[in-house]
Design a protein around this motif. Structure first.
Motif, PDB file in Angstrom:
ATOM      1  N   LYS A 214      41.003  44.912  45.604  1.00  0.00           N
ATOM      2  CA  LYS A 214      42.005  44.478  46.565  1.00  0.00           C
ATOM      3  C   LYS A 214      43.364  44.301  45.891  1.00  0.00           C
ATOM      4  N   HIS A 215      43.311  43.687  44.722  1.00  0.00           N
ATOM      5  CA  HIS A 215      44.558  43.418  44.002  1.00  0.00           C
ATOM      6  C   HIS A 215      45.268  44.716  43.612  1.00  0.00           C
TER       7      HIS A 215
ATOM      8  N   GLU B 108      46.848  46.252  46.559  1.00  0.00           N
ATOM      9  CA  GLU B 108      48.054  45.550  46.988  1.00  0.00           C
ATOM     10  C   GLU B 108      49.236  45.867  46.094  1.00  0.00           C
TER      11      GLU B 108
END
Lengths: 213, 591
Positions: B479-480, B483
């Motif tokens: 996810k990081h 992003e």
């Protein structure tokens, strides 16, 4: 590991392109570390560098993408151009072939970046005067014809290296102020960051012994 | 003479190989200026010598342990020094004394013990001191057997430094060498380990006494007082106004605190060091046993043994360098049936192309024979820190002909940047022909074939499949990175093309290679996920740029055991889909 305790107002994305062995990584290293790396391994894919500079009173963080130079790697490196605000196109003043390939690099840059991208032509290895293979005037003419900024530099001596990076930033900044570069466009290559003084400084500064005497 | 508080802080003056004495730097900078100290006066010259020898020995110990500390994390002493000395514009004399001058002598636990001792300098005390020091050192030597190893390493290190002292004149370097032996020898006599260089003993001893007596003369000349354990004199010189009592108590307290803090720090450092030594010894022991096992049992019965569970376990823990090349070679095999003749023909052909140029091949599509001309540009930029592939280096020609031969062997792939790293790692582990056979066979496998023929479509399938596995294995990191827009190709390109050899410590990369040859190319992605798993916490804190920089130049001190533990946590399937299934799915989906 900690981020430098700086605050900056803009991030500019740069890309460095040019034939293999022209000294792209060395230019970057000279710019970020102020040192010449005589034996730096060749870049595979892409490597990154960063430095914060001041232009017109604004702190600007440069995010520099240093790409692999081999012609065949362009299939891979083409995806890195997207959203670059500045493109440093490098050739080697002692190898004519690297100069001859400039037009194809230029075509790539024009096709893969947007119209407001600043392109700066750098003739590297200007310290090797006796091995010169490309005349200054010739390159200057090429740059003028194509509307590029141009300088001959030497990653070894550090000559004009700083200038090339900073001039590009100035030009980009100028374009922002002119309104030619739209900050809100997704691929402008510029991110506007309101300064956050103190936030990073506070977290990153480790308590140091203070001398009382 | 005044009553003196003996303390070992005093000895932090520049340690100089040449015996020229220099004004002792005001001791530890940590001690405030207001703590006045002086050097105790010596009475008899004969004692001076003994005392000075003790000082000398202690200093040697310290200098050496200091260098240990300095280079604990640095792999290459020579590079460090070269870098430090020669990048700066230091004067010649400075260069000459640089090596040891740089490393101020600081506290060691042995000397810290003495900090609280009160010694008035009578003959008895000196004698006690001498025997105490000797005992102590003897004990140390008994307790820490690995000391010897360290000692030898240091010695080697120093000699290596000296060998690399290119700019120094011959005379100077000779001088240094002599003195470096003096160092090691005095240390060996101190710790009762008489291992090496008995030949140099006599000369070194004279060196020591010469330098110390000269030092003492200088001290006497300056009317300073010297002692065996470097004293801090709390009584202020008469020329100064007396210190208020409150201040004195405050300083005393501060001083005690500093000493305690330092003691604690040193103790911790010691424990760490000891653990490190133990680990290293254990690792060496393991490697010796493993080598024996590989040589006597596995390699002779390769076909039966290779899939054996025991072998596989041994393999997972890393191949011993001695058998690594052999095992790689056997494991990679030679499905392309490359013979020596074939190799030689290809080498010859590539040399011919280089001589005559490749005019006709330039016009042909899908023929990259002309790329042989590019190889030259990259050879010396392959592992430049090893200094063996640069022009004139021992492996320059070999690497050049191997890559040239490959271009002629597979003209439809030709030379692509990144190949030189793979070829170089192979050459470091095996003979030229074997290296070529392994090289060609490795690059013939699907993943490398896709990457080295720059088949962007197929490369994309690999990135997508990798991303899937990243999501399955380390969701928050997935996810990081999404992003922060850190797409996997930004670092995977480097990792896949060079099989980690460029972006991480070469020893560790070789351990990953061990398993890539064992488990196949999918292990590249498993290792990549392992790296992500290991650095998860750091990466989660980083923005795009820092993460990208981190991943393209991984830290040098990744612990192999931790990395392999992380790798073993990685699942290479997404539900029912294996990595291959994922690749095939994407291939179908996109086409």
């Amino acid at each position: 590991m900690s981020a430098p305790p700086y605050s900056y107002s803009y991030i500019f994305k740069y890309i460095i392109i040019g034939d293999m062995g022209v000294g792209k990584s060395c230019l970057l290293h000279q710019f970020t570390e102020k040192k010449f790396m005589s034996d730096c391994p060749h870049t595979i894919g892409v490597e990154f560098g960063t430095r914060i500079i001041e232009v017109c009173g604004q702190q600007i963080k440069l995010q520099i993408w240093d790409t692999a130079g081999q012609e065949r790697f362009r299939a891979v490196t083409r995806s890195y151009y997207r959203g670059a605000a500045g493109a440093l196109m490098v050739y080697d003043t002692t190898r004519r072939s690297t100069y001859n390939h400039l037009s194809s690099w230029l075509t790539d840059t024009r096709n893969l970046t947007n119209s407001s991208t600043v392109i700066f032509l750098i003739g590297n290895k200007s310290d090797l005067k006796d091995q010169r293979d490309v005349a200054y005037e010739e390159a200057k003419q090429f740059a003028d014809e194509n509307g590029l900024m141009f300088v001959e530099a030497s990653a070894k001596t550090g000559d004009n290296v700083e200038e090339a990076f900073v001039e590009t930033a100035k030009k980009i900044f100028q374009r922002i102020q002119d309104g030619r570069l739209d900050l809100n466009a997704t691929e402008s290559g510029v991110q506007h960051k309101p300064s956050q003084p103190g936030r990073t400084t506070l977290t990153d500064q480790s308590p140091k012994n203070t001398c009382t005497c | 003479m005044n009553g003196l508080l003996v303390n070992s802080y005093g000895c932090s003056y520049d340690y100089n190989l040449k015996s020229e004495f220099e004004e002792p730097e005001p001791c530890l900078k940590r001690i405030k200026k207001s703590h006045y100290y002086t050097w105790p006066r010596r009475q008899k010259f004969s004692k001076k010598r003994k005392v000075s020898q003790i000082i000398h020995q202690i200093k040697l110990e310290r200098a050496i342990s200091e260098i240990d500390l300095k280079f604990e994390n640095s792999k290459n002493i020579c590079n460090y020094l070269n870098h430090e000395c020669f990048n700066r514009n230091v004067s010649k004399t400075e260069k000459k004394n640089y090596c040891f001058r740089k490393y101020h002598i600081k506290l060691t636990p042995t000397n810290l013990e003495k900090t609280t001792e009160k010694v008035s300098l009578t003959e008895n005390n000196i004698e006690r001191k001498i025997s105490a020091t000797n005992n102590e050192n003897r004990n140390n030597a008994k307790n820490i057997p690995s000391d010897e190893i360290f000692f030898n390493e240091n010695k080697l290190g120093i000699i290596r430094i000296l060998k690399n002292w290119k700019l120094g004149s011959d005379n100077n370097s000779k001088n240094y060498q002599g003195n470096s032996y003096a160092y090691s020898d005095s240390r060996s006599s101190v710790s009762s380990i008489n291992t090496v260089n008995e030949n140099d003993n006599s000369s070194s001893c004279s060196d020591v006494s010469f330098s110390t007596s000269k030092m003492l003369k200088n001290y006497e000349h300056q009317n300073k007082i010297i002692s065996s354990s470097h004293l801090i004199h709390l009584q202020r010189p008469e020329s100064l106004p007396p210190k208020p009592i409150v201040e004195q108590i405050k300083h005393q307290k501060e001083y005690e605190k500093m000493v305690n803090d330092l003691k604690k720090k040193e103790r911790e450092g010691d424990i760490r060091q000891k653990k490190k030594n133990d680990d290293r010894l254990k690792e060496e022991e393991r490697l010796t046993q493993a080598t024996r096992m590989w040589l006597s049992e596995i390699l002779p019965n390769w076909c039966q043994m290779k899939n054996n569970k025991k072998t596989q376990n041994l393999w997972w823990n890393g191949l011993p360098p001695r058998v690594r090349g052999k095992v790689w070679s056997l494991s990679i095999g030679n499905t392309l049936n490359i013979t020596k003749e074939k190799y030689l023909t290809c080498v010859k052909k590539s040399k011919d192309i280089l001589k005559t140029g490749s005019k006709d091949s330039l016009q042909m599509n899908e023929n990259y024979e002309h790329s042989v001309e590019l190889i030259r540009l990259d050879i010396s930029r392959t592992f430049p820190h090893l200094c063996i592939f640069q022009q004139g280096g021992p492996y320059y020609e070999v690497l050049h002909s191997l890559l040239g031969a490959y271009v002629c062997y597979q003209p439809e792939i030709g030379y692509v940047q990144g190949m030189s790293f793979i070829a170089a790692v192979l050459l470091l582990n095996m003979e030229e022909l074997d290296a070529f056979i392994c090289f060609a066979n490795m690059l013939n496998k699907p993943c490398h074939k896709a990457f080295y023929s720059l088949d962007v479509q197929k490369m994309r399938h690999y990135y997508l499949a990798y991303s899937d596995l990243l999501r399955v294995n380390i969701y928050d990191l997935y996810k990081h990175v999404n992003e922060t827009c850190l797409s996997p190709d930004l670092y995977l390109v480097d990792w896949v093309y060079t099989l980690f050899s460029k972006s991480m410590n070469l020893d560790l990369a070789c351990r990953i290679w061990d398993l890539i040859v064992r488990d196949g190319e999918n292990f590249i992605f498993r290792a990549a996920l392992g790296i992500m798993h290991l650095s998860k916490n750091e990466l989660l804190k980083m923005d795009f740029l820092r993460a990208a920089q981190y991943l393209t130049k991984l830290p040098d001190d990744i612990c192999p055991n931790r990395l392999f533990k992380s790798i073993s946590c990685i699942r290479m399937n997404n539900g029912l889909f294996t990595f291959e299934d994922l690749l095939n799915n994407y291939a179908e989906l996109i086409n």
